[in-house]
Design a protein around this motif. Structure first.
Motif, short mmCIF file in Angstrom:
data_model
loop_
_atom_site.label_atom_id
_atom_site.label_comp_id
_atom_site.label_asym_id
_atom_site.label_seq_id
_atom_site.Cartn_x
_atom_site.Cartn_y
_atom_site.Cartn_z
N TYR A 182 6.06 0.57 -11.47
CA TYR A 182 6.29 0.15 -10.08
C TYR A 182 5.02 0.27 -9.25
CZ TYR A 182 11.36 0.34 -10.94
OH TYR A 182 12.64 0.12 -11.41
N GLY A 183 4.33 1.38 -9.40
CA GLY A 183 3.11 1.59 -8.65
C GLY A 183 2.01 0.61 -9.03
N THR A 184 1.93 0.26 -10.31
CA THR A 184 0.93 -0.71 -10.76
C THR A 184 1.18 -2.08 -10.17
OG1 THR A 184 0.68 0.51 -12.85
CG2 THR A 184 -0.13 -1.75 -12.79
N VAL A 185 2.44 -2.50 -10.16
CA VAL A 185 2.79 -3.80 -9.56
C VAL A 185 2.46 -3.81 -8.08
CG1 VAL A 185 4.69 -5.36 -9.00
CG2 VAL A 185 4.55 -4.34 -11.28
N LEU A 223 0.83 -1.20 0.00
CA LEU A 223 0.00 0.00 0.00
C LEU A 223 0.87 1.25 0.00
CD1 LEU A 223 -2.62 1.64 0.41
CD2 LEU A 223 -2.45 1.15 2.85
N ALA A 224 1.86 1.28 0.88
CA ALA A 224 2.75 2.44 0.96
C ALA A 224 3.54 2.62 -0.33
CB ALA A 224 3.69 2.28 2.15
N LEU A 225 4.04 1.51 -0.88
CA LEU A 225 4.83 1.59 -2.11
C LEU A 225 3.97 2.03 -3.29
CD1 LEU A 225 7.07 -1.61 -1.82
CD2 LEU A 225 7.76 0.78 -1.52
N ALA A 226 2.74 1.53 -3.36
CA ALA A 226 1.86 1.89 -4.48
C ALA A 226 1.58 3.39 -4.47
CB ALA A 226 0.56 1.10 -4.40
N VAL A 227 1.22 3.93 -3.32
CA VAL A 227 0.93 5.36 -3.22
C VAL A 227 2.18 6.18 -3.54
CG1 VAL A 227 0.24 7.22 -1.65
CG2 VAL A 227 -0.94 5.01 -1.57
N TYR A 228 3.32 5.73 -3.01
CA TYR A 228 4.57 6.47 -3.21
C TYR A 228 4.94 6.52 -4.70
CZ TYR A 228 9.60 7.39 -3.24
OH TYR A 228 10.84 7.90 -3.51
N LEU A 244 3.12 5.81 -7.44
CA LEU A 244 2.14 6.47 -8.30
C LEU A 244 2.23 7.98 -8.17
CD1 LEU A 244 -0.93 4.11 -7.77
CD2 LEU A 244 0.50 4.29 -9.81
N ARG A 245 2.45 8.45 -6.95
CA ARG A 245 2.61 9.90 -6.75
C ARG A 245 3.88 10.40 -7.44
NH1 ARG A 245 5.36 12.77 -3.13
NH2 ARG A 245 5.82 10.92 -1.87
N LYS A 246 4.97 9.63 -7.31
CA LYS A 246 6.23 10.01 -7.97
C LYS A 246 6.04 10.01 -9.49
CE LYS A 246 9.89 10.36 -6.43
NZ LYS A 246 10.70 11.54 -6.04
N GLY A 247 5.26 9.06 -10.00
CA GLY A 247 4.99 9.04 -11.43
C GLY A 247 4.26 10.28 -11.89
N ARG A 248 3.27 10.72 -11.11
CA ARG A 248 2.54 11.94 -11.44
C ARG A 248 3.46 13.16 -11.41
NH1 ARG A 248 -3.23 12.45 -10.34
NH2 ARG A 248 -4.22 10.41 -10.55
N GLU A 249 4.33 13.22 -10.39
CA GLU A 249 5.25 14.35 -10.28
C GLU A 249 6.23 14.37 -11.45
OE1 GLU A 249 7.09 13.79 -6.51
OE2 GLU A 249 5.35 14.49 -5.35
N ALA A 250 6.74 13.19 -11.84
CA ALA A 250 7.66 13.12 -12.97
C ALA A 250 6.96 13.52 -14.27
CB ALA A 250 8.24 11.71 -13.08
N TYR A 308 10.44 11.83 -18.54
CA TYR A 308 9.55 10.94 -19.29
C TYR A 308 9.78 9.48 -18.89
CZ TYR A 308 7.70 8.39 -23.34
OH TYR A 308 7.04 7.51 -24.15
N VAL A 309 11.04 9.06 -18.86
CA VAL A 309 11.38 7.69 -18.48
C VAL A 309 10.98 7.42 -17.03
CG1 VAL A 309 13.28 6.07 -18.13
CG2 VAL A 309 13.24 7.51 -20.17
N SER A 310 11.24 8.39 -16.15
CA SER A 310 10.91 8.22 -14.73
C SER A 310 9.41 8.07 -14.53
CB SER A 310 11.42 9.41 -13.92
OG SER A 310 12.84 9.49 -13.97
N ALA A 311 8.62 8.84 -15.26
CA ALA A 311 7.16 8.77 -15.11
C ALA A 311 6.64 7.38 -15.45
CB ALA A 311 6.50 9.82 -16.01
N TYR A 312 7.12 6.81 -16.54
CA TYR A 312 6.66 5.48 -16.94
C TYR A 312 7.19 4.39 -16.01
CZ TYR A 312 4.46 7.11 -21.22
OH TYR A 312 3.62 7.72 -22.11
N ARG A 313 8.43 4.55 -15.56
CA ARG A 313 9.00 3.56 -14.65
C ARG A 313 8.26 3.57 -13.31
NH1 ARG A 313 13.84 5.20 -14.69
NH2 ARG A 313 13.94 6.29 -12.69
#
Length: 237
Positions: free
Chosen positions: A93-96, A54-59, A61-67, A84-89
């Motif tokens: 991670y958040g999806t997994v 739960l913590a990793l998913a939120v973290y 996904l939020r980092k993806g939005r920021e990137a 661009y690469v960071s957002a997709y990566r």
């Protein structure tokens, strides 16, 4: 290559022999373990996995939005490509992590429905975890829409997922297909056969054939192989 396969076969045979001996040696020990202890311990471990995911998913996904926001606003080419690469990566991670959270939630719900478990706090925890898992899944879907510009539902159908895959660029689509093929191969040739051995060991230890688990395993194994016929029928018309 032939020698390598030969040694793999020998190693599998030796491993099977030692697992059989180990199951016989541990039979008496497992007879002393109560199912209630196993369920409570399993629930605790799965709950920890759920909270961490739960913590990793939120973290992530939020980092993806920021990137992605940085990718949209920064004009410098190198920084733009890095964002661009960071957002997709981070999105992957958040999806997994979101998927693992969903698995942990389902496992907790299954365990607390056991008549052996009579702890109302565990039931409440499972419901809270279910609420957060659906909230994170919704957050994940909205993040996918933001970054990939593709709208998915929480309970996506195979047709929707295939359409989503077709929206990838050719390089990423090729990587996804290679990964899916390798995952399918490992399941069919390594993981599921290993589970048959594990069920044999458990049946020997518990002195009871794990029939339900065996039937589920057989159904999954048959489905994976029979489903390949759809690809053959569709491609080799």
């Amino acid at each position: 290559m032939k020698h390598k396969h030969k040694w793999i076969g020998i190693g599998a045979g030796v491993l099977g022999f030692f697992l059989g001996m180990l199951s016989l040696a541990l039979r008496g020990l497992f007879n002393q373990i109560q199912i209630e202890q196993v369920l409570y311990t399993s629930f605790g471990l799965i709950a920890i996995v759920g909270v961490i995911s739960l913590a990793l998913a939120v973290y992530y996904l939020r980092k993806g939005r920021e990137a992605y926001v940085i990718y949209q606003t920064v004009e410098e080419e190198e920084a733009n490509e890095k964002a661009y690469v960071s957002a997709y990566r981070f999105l992957d991670y958040g999806t997994v992590a979101s998927n693992i959270l969903m698995i942990a939630m389902l496992c907790c719900l299954v365990i607390v429905t056991s008549p052996v478990i009579e702890n109302v706090y565990l039931f409440i925890f499972s419901l809270v975890l279910m609420f957060f898992s659906f909230a994170v899944a919704n957050y994940c879907v909205r993040t996918i829409f933001l970054i990939r510009q593709y709208k998915l539902s929480i309970f996506s159908t195979p047709k929707e997922v295939l359409s989503f895959l077709n929206s990838y660029d050719e390089g990423e689509k090729q990587a996804e297909m290679e990964n899916a093929y390798l995952t399918l191969f490992r399941l069919n040739q390594i993981i599921l056969p290993a589970l048959y051995i594990l069920l044999f060991v458990l049946s020997t230890i518990l002195q009871e054939t794990q029939l339900v688990a065996l039937l589920i395993l057989i159904v999954i194994h048959l489905y994976i192989n029979i489903d390949q016929l759809r690809k053959t029928k569709r491609y080799f018309k």
